[in-house]
Enzyme design. Structure first.
Site, short mmCIF file in Angstrom:
data_model
loop_
_atom_site.label_atom_id
_atom_site.label_comp_id
_atom_site.label_asym_id
_atom_site.label_seq_id
_atom_site.Cartn_x
_atom_site.Cartn_y
_atom_site.Cartn_z
N LYS A 272 0.87 -1.19 0.00
CA LYS A 272 0.00 0.00 0.00
C LYS A 272 0.90 1.23 0.00
CE LYS A 272 -3.10 2.60 3.11
NZ LYS A 272 -3.97 2.59 4.30
N ASP A 277 -2.36 10.20 3.78
CA ASP A 277 -3.77 9.82 3.95
C ASP A 277 -4.47 10.84 4.84
OD1 ASP A 277 -6.20 8.60 4.21
OD2 ASP A 277 -5.49 6.93 5.48
N LYS A 284 -9.92 12.84 8.24
CA LYS A 284 -9.43 12.46 9.57
C LYS A 284 -9.38 13.69 10.46
CE LYS A 284 -6.33 8.65 8.24
NZ LYS A 284 -6.99 7.57 8.97
N ASP A 295 1.78 6.29 5.58
CA ASP A 295 0.80 5.35 5.05
C ASP A 295 1.27 4.63 3.78
OD1 ASP A 295 -1.60 4.18 5.70
OD2 ASP A 295 -2.82 5.55 4.49
N ASP A 354 -11.95 7.16 3.84
CA ASP A 354 -10.74 6.92 4.64
C ASP A 354 -10.34 5.44 4.61
OD1 ASP A 354 -8.63 7.51 6.24
OD2 ASP A 354 -9.77 7.70 8.10
N GLU A 356 -9.25 3.79 2.24
CA GLU A 356 -8.73 3.90 0.86
C GLU A 356 -7.67 2.86 0.54
OE1 GLU A 356 -7.48 5.45 3.32
OE2 GLU A 356 -5.36 5.05 2.96
N ARG A 358 -7.54 -0.31 1.19
CA ARG A 358 -8.12 -1.53 0.64
C ARG A 358 -8.58 -1.32 -0.81
NH1 ARG A 358 -12.39 -1.78 5.46
NH2 ARG A 358 -10.53 -0.99 6.49
N1 BES Z 1 -4.11 4.57 7.03
C1 BES Z 1 -5.23 4.25 7.83
C2 BES Z 1 -4.94 3.22 8.90
C3 BES Z 1 -4.00 3.64 10.00
C4 BES Z 1 -4.49 4.16 11.18
C5 BES Z 1 -2.64 3.44 9.89
C6 BES Z 1 -3.64 4.51 12.20
C7 BES Z 1 -1.79 3.78 10.92
C8 BES Z 1 -2.28 4.30 12.08
C9 BES Z 1 -6.37 3.72 6.95
O1 BES Z 1 -6.42 4.19 5.67
C10 BES Z 1 -7.65 4.11 7.61
O2 BES Z 1 -7.90 5.27 7.72
N2 BES Z 1 -8.41 3.12 8.05
C11 BES Z 1 -9.63 3.36 8.72
C12 BES Z 1 -10.64 2.37 8.20
C13 BES Z 1 -12.05 2.67 8.60
C14 BES Z 1 -12.54 3.94 7.95
C15 BES Z 1 -12.92 1.50 8.20
C16 BES Z 1 -9.41 3.16 10.23
O3 BES Z 1 -8.64 2.31 10.61
O4 BES Z 1 -10.00 3.92 10.98
ZN ZN Z 2 -4.57 4.75 4.84
ZN ZN Z 3 -7.47 6.02 5.46
#
Ligand code: BES
Ligand code: ZN
Ligand code: ZN
Length: 507
Positions: A272, A277, A284, A295, A354, A356, A358
């Site tokens: 990824k 992000d 966020k 990210d 967010d 993204e 996946r």
């Molecule tokens: N890049 C984030 C995941 C992340 C969070 C990495 C904290 C490192 C530290 C990812 O893209 C994300 O935002 N995931 C969301 C998914 C949710 C919206 C289903 C999450 O984990 O909150």
């Molecule tokens: Zn992310």
């Molecule tokens: Zn994200």
């Protein structure tokens, strides 16, 4: 800066360096090489041990200053704890501690003795501990308040061996370990780099540099730009990219061994590569965004690993795929509720922009199938939920093939980049059912890390697949001896070990 590592037949008592390193165990007599050093200095080491001043410190290290008897003015006693508990990890930790102690003293050259019978793995632990322990990311500091650190770097490490035979085998182990550590350092550097210094275009340029510099012709780099992405239907990746001013890239690094046959197995590593992000329109919070330059850690790991593969040249085809873009909010950004058609044709309802990672992986995993792979492993900073579940000392693994997962877990034990498996029962699929598309990109709010994997499972079809969520393991907030605060470079050592284990099986 990493020291130059040389291997010589020699003796700790006569080597001309600024410090020599001697291992000390809590529960056994001094090693014979340390005994010789002790005798040469009139018993300085045994005197210290008798007095007991070091007690409780032997897990760290102690520096002794020597007036005569040796060419070197310092002895660094490297505390290795109890011999019965000696492990590769304790070697990495102890080496990292002693090398940073010496560096911080301003020492420029050091020597270690490698006894007869030292294993390849132990030599590699020593080299990896040294190089990763000495790692610093200082590119953006124009002046440093601890003025010492600026000029201080350990420039040379001499590994002394008893004879020419061991020199040959140690040399080989050292060069492999250096390649692995350098791959990890590349991953750390890329991940630590701020998003205004590292765009998807920069990632692509780094990949092509790696292919040219390291591949000796066996690494090929192909970059898919927006027109090809549109033509080939990487719409999930394009959807994430559509809110950003930066151009998205699909980066493909292909390694082929010299004498690859039709039957040579192919492994695909997918990373990824979200260079920042923000969350997109599902924005966020300020604090949630602070570390989101990281990210692209999965991409950095794939790049670092491909660099290592180009150097150690296993007898397997290895493809590195990186889906790179920013995730930004803007008037052109994709909206919650949008539907996109992924590379393989499956449609996705995007309910949270967010989630993204996946989406870009959905396209890359679909594309991975075109290589007819024996195994596909993706690495991604996918979910905050995995950090909640497992913290930072281990990454979460899920997948569709238990044998592959077990191979990765075993490589995780050897490299100490450990993995913990979470279940991927079909029961989790329900939460991802969409009313208007084949799948939606979020679950029901429970089991977040698994929901991410359950989504990816739709696209990782037709081959054995494992997904590694490195959202926790990719970054250290506190750090330890060889994992300083910041990017860990997690995964390069794990994936290299995994590939080497597969390679060993084919011989
Ligand atoms: N890049 C984030 C995941 C992340 C969070 C990495 C904290 C490192 C530290 C990812 O893209 C994300 O935002 N995931 C969301 C998914 C949710 C919206 C289903 C999450 O984990 O909150
Ligand atoms: Zn992310
Ligand atoms: Zn994200």
């Amino acid at each position: 800066m990493s020291p130059k590592i040389d291997i010589q037949v020699g003796d700790l008592r006569t080597v001309e360096v600024e410090a020599i390193c001697c291992p000390v165990f809590e529960d056994v007599e001094l090693q014979s090489s340390t005994q010789l050093v002790d005798q040469a200095t009139g018993g300085q080491i045994s005197r210290l041990l008798e007095l007991g001043d070091h007690k409780g410190k032997l897990k760290q290290n102690t520096v002794l200053y020597v007036a005569e008897g040796l060419k070197a003015p310092r002895i660094c006693l490297v505390g290795l704890g109890k011999m019965e508990k000696l492990s590769l990890e304790s070697i990495r930790q102890a080496t990292a501690k002693s090398m940073t102690t010496l560096r911080d003293l301003g020492v420029k050259s050091a020597a270690c003795w490698l006894p007869d019978g030292v294993t390849t793995e132990q030599v590699q632990a020593l080299v990896v501990g040294t190089k990763l322990g000495l790692y610093q990311f200082k590119q953006h500091q124009t002046s440093s308040d601890d003025e010492q650190s600026e000029s201080k770097s350990l420039e040379e490490l001499l590994l002394l061996v008893p004879d020419k035979n061991s020199k040959v085998s140690v040399e080989r182990s050292v060069r492999i370990a250096e390649a692995i550590a350098d791959g990890t350092i590349l991953a750390r550097d890329l991940t630590n780099q701020p998003a205004n210094y590292l765009t998807p275009t920069d990632l692509a340029e780094t990949a092509s540099r790696v292919a040219q510099a390291e591949g000796n012709g066996c690494l090929d780099c192909q970059i898919y730009n927006r027109p090809e992405l549109i033509e080939k239907g990487f719409n999930a990746l394009l959807g994430v990219a559509q809110g950003s001013q930066e151009e998205p890239k699909l980066i493909q690094l292909s390694y082929r061994p010299d004498n690859a046959a039709e039957s040579t197995d192919t492994v695909v590593l997918v990373g990824k590569g979200i260079t920042f992000d923000s969350g997109g329109l599902s924005l966020k919070s300020g604090s949630g965004m602070m570390s989101m330059k990281d990210d692209m850690a999965g991409a950095a790991t794939v790049l670092g690993t491909m660099q290592v593969i180009g150097k150690i040249r296993p007898n397997l085809n290895v493809i590195g795929l990186i889906a790179a873009t920013e995730n930004m909010p803007s008037g052109t950004a994709q909206r919650p509720g949008d539907v996109v058609k992924s590379y393989g044709g499956k449609t996705i309802e995007i309910l949270n922009t967010d989630a993204e990672g996946r989406l870009v992986l959905a396209d890359a995993l679909g594309y991975a199938k075109t290589f007819n792979p024996k195994a596909v492993v993706d690495l991604a900073t996918l979910t905050g939920a995995v950090v909640t579940a497992l913290g930072r000392c281990v990454a979460g693994i899920m997948g569709t093939d238990q044998e592959l997962i077990d191979q990765l877990k075993a490589a995780g034990q050897t490299s100490h980049e450990r993995l913990w498996q979470l279940p991927l029962f079909d029961d989790y699929d329900d939460a991802l059912k969409s009313d208007i598309a084949d799948v939606k990109n979020i679950g029901d709010g429970t089991a977040g890390a698994i929901a991410g994997a359950a989504f990816l499972k739709h696209f990782a079809q037709g081959y054995p697949w494992a997904h590694i969520d490195i959202a926790g393991a990719s970054e250290y907030l506190k750090g330890n001896a060889y994992l300083p605060k910041g990017a860990s470079g997690y995964g390069v050592r794990l994936l290299t070990q995994f590939i080497r284990d597969l390679d060993a099986k084919t011989i």
